[in-house]
Write a protein that holds these residues in place. Sequence first.
Motif, PDB file in Angstrom:
ATOM      1  N   CYS A   1      -3.940  -3.399   5.122  1.00  0.00           N
ATOM      2  CA  CYS A   1      -4.434  -2.152   5.685  1.00  0.00           C
ATOM      3  C   CYS A   1      -5.851  -1.874   5.196  1.00  0.00           C
ATOM      4  O   CYS A   1      -6.438  -2.642   4.433  1.00  0.00           O
TER       5      CYS A   1
ATOM      6  N   CYS B   1       0.845  -1.192   0.000  1.00  0.00           N
ATOM      7  CA  CYS B   1       0.000   0.000   0.000  1.00  0.00           C
ATOM      8  C   CYS B   1       0.882   1.244   0.000  1.00  0.00           C
ATOM      9  O   CYS B   1       1.637   1.473   0.957  1.00  0.00           O
TER      10      CYS B   1
ATOM     11  N   ALA C   1      -0.233   4.225   0.138  1.00  0.00           N
ATOM     12  CA  ALA C   1      -0.780   5.253   1.029  1.00  0.00           C
ATOM     13  C   ALA C   1      -0.215   5.111   2.446  1.00  0.00           C
ATOM     14  O   ALA C   1       0.042   6.114   3.123  1.00  0.00           O
ATOM     15  N   CYS C   2      -0.068   3.864   2.892  1.00  0.00           N
ATOM     16  CA  CYS C   2       0.473   3.641   4.242  1.00  0.00           C
ATOM     17  C   CYS C   2       1.992   3.747   4.254  1.00  0.00           C
ATOM     18  O   CYS C   2       2.571   4.275   5.196  1.00  0.00           O
TER      19      CYS C   2
ATOM     20  N   HIS D   1      -6.779   0.316   3.164  1.00  0.00           N
ATOM     21  CA  HIS D   1      -6.884   0.806   1.787  1.00  0.00           C
ATOM     22  C   HIS D   1      -7.136  -0.304   0.777  1.00  0.00           C
ATOM     23  O   HIS D   1      -7.358  -0.024  -0.394  1.00  0.00           O
TER      24      HIS D   1
HETATM   25 ZN   LIG Z   1      -2.767   1.346   3.384  1.00  0.00          ZN
END
Ligand SMILES: [Zn+2]
Length: 299
Positions: free
Chosen positions: A208, A168, A170-171, A210
């Motif tokens: 996660c 991910c 985003a993380c 997302h």
């Molecule tokens: Zn994430």
Amino acid sequence: MMTSMESQRATEREQRLLRVPHDDVLQTLQRLDCQRSEQREASLKRRREQAPLPTPSPTQFKRQRLMSEVVQRQRASVDSLVQGYDARFHGKARASATRSWCKEVPLSLQVKAAKSFYEAFTNENTLPIAHCVLCYEKRMPCELTAVEWKYFLTPSVLQQATTVLQQCAACFPRHNAALVQVCRGCRTDVEDGRLPKACSVNNMDIGCEHRYPEELDDLSPVEERLIALHTPFGCITKFTVDNKTPSGMSYRKHVKGHIVVFPNKVEDLVATVLPHPLLQAIENIHISADSLILCPALS
Ligand SMILES: [Zn+2]
Ligand SMILES: [Zn+2]
């Protein structure tokens, strides 16, 4: 003749001796005792004055010095305690004399107190609204620490364990020196080269948030369960934990029996049950307004 005279004299002497009053005898004895005690004290005093004073050994001298320091400290602490009590008493006496204790709290102070309490209560830094990117536990932002994850997860074991998470972007941002927020427990464990305890069960395979589409954000727990790929079943009982005996036969557990996980046929559910048939009917329902009367009419 002589014998009789001697016996007479002896008898007279005895009579004379016997005639001494008892009180006189006692007084004489007391006087003698006093004289003896005075003589004894005088001799002791004389001996003490003549004898040289014993010089204390270094250990005794040190002990005496310590004792004097301890006494001084005790005296100082008692003095400070008494001063504190005195100051408190005088403060209360002053408040009682001036009647300042019953003065009304000003409105500005009330507002200020309520405002500060509200600010502290809604402070985002102390609310559990953030999460650790590794264990995904809800934490307060002040409990999290920013670390450069590319250098932080250097051991190969941890790199492998967090493969799913690292997918991910985003993380775990891709650029160098990217920072991620981790909790204290995860940070300590990773720095020691082991998997965090909170991640040891799922081994970080869950991923996660997302990975789930935005459409699932607003689902209730029942709706989430309905469309879950795997549905767990178990029996949860009412329980009380006995802290005195954390193990053993009498220790009650809140889960009874096994937790059984069944795969869920989500495709069938979505294809046959969802969407609800009423949704199709709603498309055919039109509402027309005629002056003040509203009536539904099927087209
Ligand atoms: Zn994430
Ligand atoms: Zn964590």
